[in-house]
Design an enzyme around this catalytic site. Structure first.
Site, PDB file in Angstrom:
ATOM      1  CB  THR A 176      32.144  37.119  27.820  1.00 16.11           C
ATOM      2  OG1 THR A 176      33.058  36.049  27.994  1.00 16.11           O
ATOM      3  CG2 THR A 176      31.716  37.632  29.190  1.00 16.11           C
ATOM      4  N   GLY A 206      38.004  33.003  35.424  1.00 17.23           N
ATOM      5  CA  GLY A 206      38.276  34.373  34.992  1.00 17.23           C
ATOM      6  C   GLY A 206      37.612  35.395  35.906  1.00 17.23           C
ATOM      7  CG  ASP A 207      36.661  39.145  34.103  1.00 16.19           C
ATOM      8  OD1 ASP A 207      36.814  38.174  33.328  1.00 16.19           O
ATOM      9  OD2 ASP A 207      36.071  40.187  33.770  1.00 16.19           O
ATOM     10  N   GLY A 228      36.647  40.541  28.482  1.00 16.06           N
ATOM     11  CA  GLY A 228      38.016  40.639  28.001  1.00 16.06           C
ATOM     12  C   GLY A 228      38.909  39.661  28.746  1.00 16.06           C
ATOM     13  N   GLY A 230      40.307  38.046  31.396  1.00 13.65           N
ATOM     14  CA  GLY A 230      39.874  37.981  32.788  1.00 13.65           C
ATOM     15  C   GLY A 230      40.959  38.253  33.802  1.00 13.65           C
TER      16      GLY A 230
HETATM   17  N1  ASP Z   1      36.341  37.743  30.825  1.00 15.27           N
HETATM   18  C1  ASP Z   1      36.108  36.387  30.401  1.00 15.27           C
HETATM   19  C2  ASP Z   1      37.094  35.481  31.121  1.00 15.27           C
HETATM   20  O1  ASP Z   1      38.225  35.856  31.295  1.00 15.27           O
HETATM   21  C3  ASP Z   1      36.244  36.166  28.936  1.00 15.27           C
HETATM   22  C4  ASP Z   1      35.634  37.199  28.027  1.00 15.27           C
HETATM   23  O2  ASP Z   1      35.125  38.210  28.483  1.00 15.27           O
HETATM   24  O3  ASP Z   1      35.641  36.983  26.813  1.00 15.27           O
HETATM   25  O4  ASP Z   1      36.729  34.363  31.446  1.00 15.27           O
END
Ligand code: ASP
Length: 306
Positions: A176, A206-207, A228, A230
């Protein structure tokens, strides 16, 4: 005297094995350096923080090593759904997209939503339709394919798991991407883009496209981009939480970040953040986080582990 400018980027946080093939590590560092250079070049020429973050993120979306744009992870149907968001700290305007399937650069679409629509968050076919109407480059969904992510998806499917990109194996498989910046006009901005989780189902979101969770920017405090798990970042409103701690408690960026990270369970991930003085923090509680920072003093640095 030219005011200070600064930028920080990330390319994902998670399980990054120190035994990973050195050539692959080198390729990630080259990718991070290239993205950082794109961003700092915009700032150096007097460009805006928002453009600097978008150029840095676009550079990583176009790089197959990162889980954003080309190189995005596969969902449970063996296809790709992408999320992205941007926020301008100057006027608190933001734009976000989720479930994008045919727009080459989701971060450009998020920017178009911010600039050209009356909304903040567009989803699925509607988001891609808006992209087409605004002349953004369209691709077939298999444009985002890479063998590396395909293998990670097959593995996740065989184990019947829904995995964050950074937990899909004990090797590097994350990415990400995000950027935060301060420009010479004292404006802050943040951008984030992702393919989400490997083998994700039911159009899971996700976030990353959630303003206040994965992305936030406000000239009065800071700009933040997260990476991370999410669901944890949504629950803890991580990006806004750092702003809130600075605003309501009068904490510095370093203090606020420390407390916010402490509230996240181990291995949740990390974030990058910058304040109006150009101070940058890049904390994480996972094994590693691909990251980089550069500023007007000549600082230019990329890192993965401590
Ligand atoms: N935060 C992202 C999600 O949850 C994934 C990531 O940051 O690796 O979609």
């Amino acid at each position: 005297m030219i005011s200070k400018y600064a930028i920080a980027i990330h390319g994902g946080a998670g399980v990054i094995n120190k035994q990973t093939d050195p050539e692959r590590i080198k390729a990630y560092k080259i990718g991070l350096s290239g993205a950082l250079q794109r961003g700092i070049d915009v700032l150096k020429s007097g460009g805006s923080a928002i453009d600097a973050t978008i150029q840095a993120v676009k550079s990583m979306e176009d790089n197959p090593l990162f889980n954003a744009g080309l190189g995005a992870v596969y969902n449970s149907d063996g296809e790709h759904e992408l999320d992205a968001s941007v926020m301008d700290g100057k006027n608190l305007k933001s734009g976000a997209v989720t479930g994008v399937r045919t727009t080459k650069n989701p971060i450009l679409l998020a920017k178009a939503v911010m600039d050209k629509s009356e909304h903040i968050l567009l989803s699925g076919p509607g988001a891609d339709k808006f992209a087409k109407l605004n002349g953004l480059e369209q691709v077939k969904n298999n444009y985002y394919d890479t063998e590396y992510r395909y293998k990670a998806w097959i593995k996740a499917m065989n184990e019947d798991k829904v995995l964050l990109d950074h937990t899909s194996d004990s090797n590097i498989s994350l990415g990400t991407v995000g950027a935060v910046a301060l420009d010479i006009h004292n404006n802050l901005a943040a951008s984030t883009s992702t393919g989400g989780m490997t083998n994700k189902k039911f159009m899971r979101i996700g976030d990353t496209p959630i303003i206040g969770a994965g992305t936030y920017a406000n000239n009065s405090s800071c700009a933040v981009s997260c990476t991370g798990k999410g669901e944890l970042f949504i629950t803890n409103c991580v990006a806004f939480d750092i702003h809130a701690k600075m605003t309501y408690l009068g904490l510095s960026l370093e203090e606020a970040s420390l407390y916010t990270l402490k509230d996240l369970s181990q291995d949740a991930g990390g974030f990058i953040a910058i304040d109006g003085t150009g101070t940058i923090v890049m904390p994480f509680n996972s094994l590693g986080m691909f990251r980089g920072k550069a500023d007007s003093s000549g600082l230019f640095d990329v890192a993965i582990w401590d």
